[in-house]
Design a protein around this motif. Structure first.
Motif, short mmCIF file in Angstrom:
data_model
loop_
_atom_site.label_atom_id
_atom_site.label_comp_id
_atom_site.label_asym_id
_atom_site.label_seq_id
_atom_site.Cartn_x
_atom_site.Cartn_y
_atom_site.Cartn_z
N SER A 164 0.79 -1.16 0.06
CA SER A 164 0.12 0.20 0.22
C SER A 164 0.98 1.04 -0.05
O SER A 164 1.96 1.08 0.55
N GLY A 166 3.01 4.08 0.42
CA GLY A 166 3.45 4.88 1.79
C GLY A 166 4.10 3.78 2.81
O GLY A 166 4.67 4.42 3.80
N ALA A 167 3.55 2.52 2.72
CA ALA A 167 4.16 1.56 3.75
C ALA A 167 5.79 1.49 3.94
O ALA A 167 6.45 1.39 2.63
N LEU A 168 6.06 1.57 5.07
CA LEU A 168 7.74 1.62 5.32
C LEU A 168 8.31 0.27 5.52
O LEU A 168 9.40 0.14 5.48
N TYR B 200 8.24 8.92 10.89
CA TYR B 200 8.40 9.01 9.43
C TYR B 200 7.74 7.75 9.00
O TYR B 200 7.42 6.76 9.79
N GLY B 201 7.16 8.02 7.79
CA GLY B 201 6.29 6.87 7.12
C GLY B 201 4.69 7.25 7.38
O GLY B 201 3.97 6.55 6.83
N ILE B 228 -1.54 1.21 8.91
CA ILE B 228 -0.17 1.70 8.57
C ILE B 228 0.95 0.37 8.57
O ILE B 228 0.77 -0.42 9.54
N GLU B 229 1.66 0.26 7.61
CA GLU B 229 2.78 -0.75 7.66
C GLU B 229 3.97 -0.28 7.65
O GLU B 229 4.52 0.05 6.56
N GLY B 230 4.64 -0.19 9.05
CA GLY B 230 5.63 0.39 9.19
C GLY B 230 5.92 1.82 9.37
O GLY B 230 5.67 2.75 8.60
N LEU B 231 6.11 2.23 10.76
CA LEU B 231 6.07 3.46 11.02
C LEU B 231 7.36 3.90 11.75
O LEU B 231 7.67 2.92 12.85
N ARG B 232 8.26 4.68 11.51
CA ARG B 232 9.74 4.73 12.11
C ARG B 232 9.32 5.94 13.05
O ARG B 232 8.89 7.19 12.75
N THR B 267 10.96 0.74 14.88
CA THR B 267 9.59 0.75 13.98
C THR B 267 8.45 -0.03 14.45
O THR B 267 8.48 -1.14 15.21
#
Lengths: 371, 281
Positions: A164, A166-168, B200-201, B228-232, B267
């Protein structure tokens, strides 16, 4: 804790003109290879293979045997070795190889499956197992549209960094470039984790495309903006920081060291409205493949291809840098004399000053083959 | 009038709460209250104003943390459209606000799940960790400036006079007439290195940081709605240990944890409406 390297790029010293450039903070724990992949063993050398039979401009059907021959002849022209030996010069059976495709304009403008399949076939012939080959791109929806799977041997993996937008999750939090372009909150662009943690070599497969912000999008733009997160923040209103950001990203380790070969798919191209350009009016058919280890030299040739085509079509130059041709909204998609941004084709020369390759056209050796 | 009580929020008034059969199955508590004496809050969330010109590309976030900071003793009322109940409950909890929520009946289930999650989260009374002091003139412009500082995760508290213990003290008066420019100026003056919290993210996650000498608690509220997949996250200060609790992702744990150059980074692999991170030295 990993050892980290902090590199402050002195952008001002590298500026093409007196305009202030952003300051970049590069964070990575990866050291450069003894001989980084870019510009690699053949700086300033480009194999250019043209074949009229390669694609039918009416049906867009690709002639795979011709593509096969184009790539084989290109590798021979580049290395001076027969095809299998040439591939083994770059890749060994222990390598885990990533193929950075370009799907942003799929299905109308993308790395063609026939070209990608031929690259994969050569890797397998060189002893790289299909399970050690990855096709990668940032966005899952674009990869889905491109639909490479039916063209690939079983076991080859297809990886999207962002399921998706923006996913980091699939980016490396320890490897990034920090820059504040317009006061945005998220000032980091992270490298795709697959690149930093899994791949040992990368083959870059861009297209011959016009680009509304960068001027053109070739090797440098594809490997840079296509391997890092959060890069669209570099454009706002008419301003884009592609001039320096593309080179800054491409130079980050381990991306620079691991990208060892560029195969520019120029069977089909886009002369305006890129990178997406759904308007078929702006598609054209250069029917060529450019190969080399020097992304700057290949992109320098690309600049002429796009500029000459635009000139022939009566479109404004990619170098115009005039607000008279810049307009917000969607007009650019249909009008070749309208741009969204003040384009920055100077990003290629800028990258040469970071040591990524040879920009001077008089110093580039083009090994031309016509089939 | 039926109002639903965000029961986990510690500062809530004692109400005579008599669950009706219809609500009991959800584990919620319905109560009578006089809504007129409460200040009505906008529904938290995001407005994607893509067709409007603005100073940034960031979406407009409706968040109420700055209101709670400005008037901590005020009683509040959320009158919520469908889909907003869980976020509003999390917001009230994160800020320990005295808030009642009027929710759409379709939200009973997600609201109940969120409340069940909140009940498992201890709420130690920790002071806010901030490094900006604001002297508020009470004007709407000053309120908007506070909103935009909170929007950028520039953590502040109100002071009656400059506090030398803080990195930055500011008067919110006429100079805050352009709140967006004001917030950008505050960020520059403080510098990103000194910011207590960086995210970030996502540009729609806002945080509240509390803590004392030994620990810190970070509340994270996702106003965007999407998972949200991956929030730093970067928190200023060295905290060798961190524990995550993310609503709806009970097995999620912090990843890529690093303490370096005086800051702690980690993360959050996935989060929905709300997550809380407890950090200890």
């Amino acid at each position: 804790m990993k050892r980290r390297t902090f590199l402050q790029l002195s952008s001002a010293a590298l500026a093409a003109d007196s305009a202030p450039l952003p300051s970049y903070r590069v964070v990575t724990s990866h050291q450069p290879a003894a001989k980084p992949g870019m510009p690699g063993p053949y700086p300033g050398v480009v194999a250019s293979i043209q074949a009229e039979k390669s694609i039918d401009s009416e049906t867009e059907k690709v002639d795979r045997p011709t593509v096969q021959e184009m790539i084989a002849r290109g590798m021979r022209a580049l290395t001076g070795q027969a095809s299998a030996a040439a591939w083994r010069r770059f890749f060994s059976p222990s390598d885990v190889v990533g193929i950075k495709v370009n799907c942003s304009g799929a299905p109308g403008a993308m790395s063609l499956p026939e070209v990608v399949a031929e690259i994969v076939a050569n890797l397998v012939a060189a002893g790289v197992k299909p399970g050690q080959i990855y096709l990668y791109e940032r966005f899952a929806n674009q990869l889905k549209t491109a639909n490479y799977e039916p063209w690939l041997p079983e076991g080859v993996r297809i990886h999207a960094a962002e399921a998706s937008r923006g996913a980091l999750r699939h980016y490396d939090p320890q490897t990034y470039v920090e820059a504040d372009f317009f006061g945005e909150e998220d000032t980091r662009s992270h490298l795709v984790r697959l690149v930093s943690e899994t791949l040992t070599k990368i083959i870059n497969v861009p297209n011959m495309k016009d680009h509304g912000a960068a001027g053109v999008t070739g090797c440098l733009k594809n490997i840079a903006y296509g391997s890092f997160s959060n890069v669209a923040r570099s454009h706002r209103r008419e301003k884009t920081h592609t001039l320096s950001f593309i080179g800054a990203l491409a130079a980050v380790e381990p991306l620079r060291s691991r990208t060892v070969l560029h195969v520019m798919d120029g069977l089909r191209g886009v002369w305006h409205g890129g990178p997406i350009s759904p308007n078929r009016r702006f598609r054209f058919y250069p029917r060529q493949i450019l190969m080399g280890t020097d992304p700057v030299a290949i992109d320098r040739l690309l600049l002429d291809v796009i500029e000459n085509k635009r000139k022939a079509e009566g479109a404004v130059s990619v170098w115009h840098h005039s607000m008279a041709h810049v307009k917000s909204g969607g007009d650019y998609a249909d009008d070749p004399n309208v741009d969204r941004y003040l384009r920055e084709p100077g990003h290629i020369e800028y990258a040469s000053r970071l040591g990524l390759g040879v920009y001077d056209i008089n110093k580039i050796q083009v090994r031309r083959i016509r089939l | 009038m039926i109002l639903l009580l965000a029961a986990a929020a510690a500062a809530l008034p004692a109400l005579d709460c008599s669950p009706t059969p219809a609500w009991r199955e959800s584990g919620l508590c319905a109560a009578q209250d006089d809504a007129a004496r409460r200040e009505k809050l906008p529904a938290p969330g995001v407005q994607w104003k893509v067709s409007e010109a603005s100073a940034t590309r960031a979406p407009w976030v409706d968040a109420n943390g700055w209101r709670f900071l400005r008037n901590p003793h005020q009683a509040y009322l959320y009158d919520l459209p469908p889909g907003a109940a869980a976020l509003a409950a999390a917001e009230a909890f994160a800020w320990q606000a005295n808030a009642l929520l009027r929710i759409d009946s379709a939200d009973r289930e997600p609201f109940a799940r969120l409340l069940a999650f909140l009940r498992r989260i201890p709420a130690p009374p920790l002071p806010d960790r901030v490094n900006i002091g604001l002297i508020d003139d009470g004007s709407p412009a000053a309120g908007e400036a506070m909103n935009l500082l909170a929007r950028r995760n520039l953590l502040f508290r109100l002071v009656s006079s400059p506090d030398p213990a803080l990195d930055l003290n500011l008067h919110l008066g006429p100079q805050a007439a352009d709140p967006s420019a004001f917030a950008a100026q505050v960020r520059r003056r403080l510098s990103d290195e000194k910011r207590l919290l960086r995210i970030y993210g996502s540009d729609v996650v806002l945080g509240r940081l509390t803590g004392d000498a030994a620990r810190a608690r970070l509340h994270l509220l996702n106003y965007g709605g999407a998972r949200i997949e991956g929030l730093r996250v970067r928190v200023l200060g060295a905290y060798p240990k961190g524990v995550l609790a993310a609503a709806g992702h009970e097995r999620a744990a912090l990843t890529d944890y690093a303490v370096q150059t005086g800051a702690t980074e980690f993360t959050i692999p996935e989060m929905s409406v709300y997550a809380v991170v407890d950090l200890t030295r």
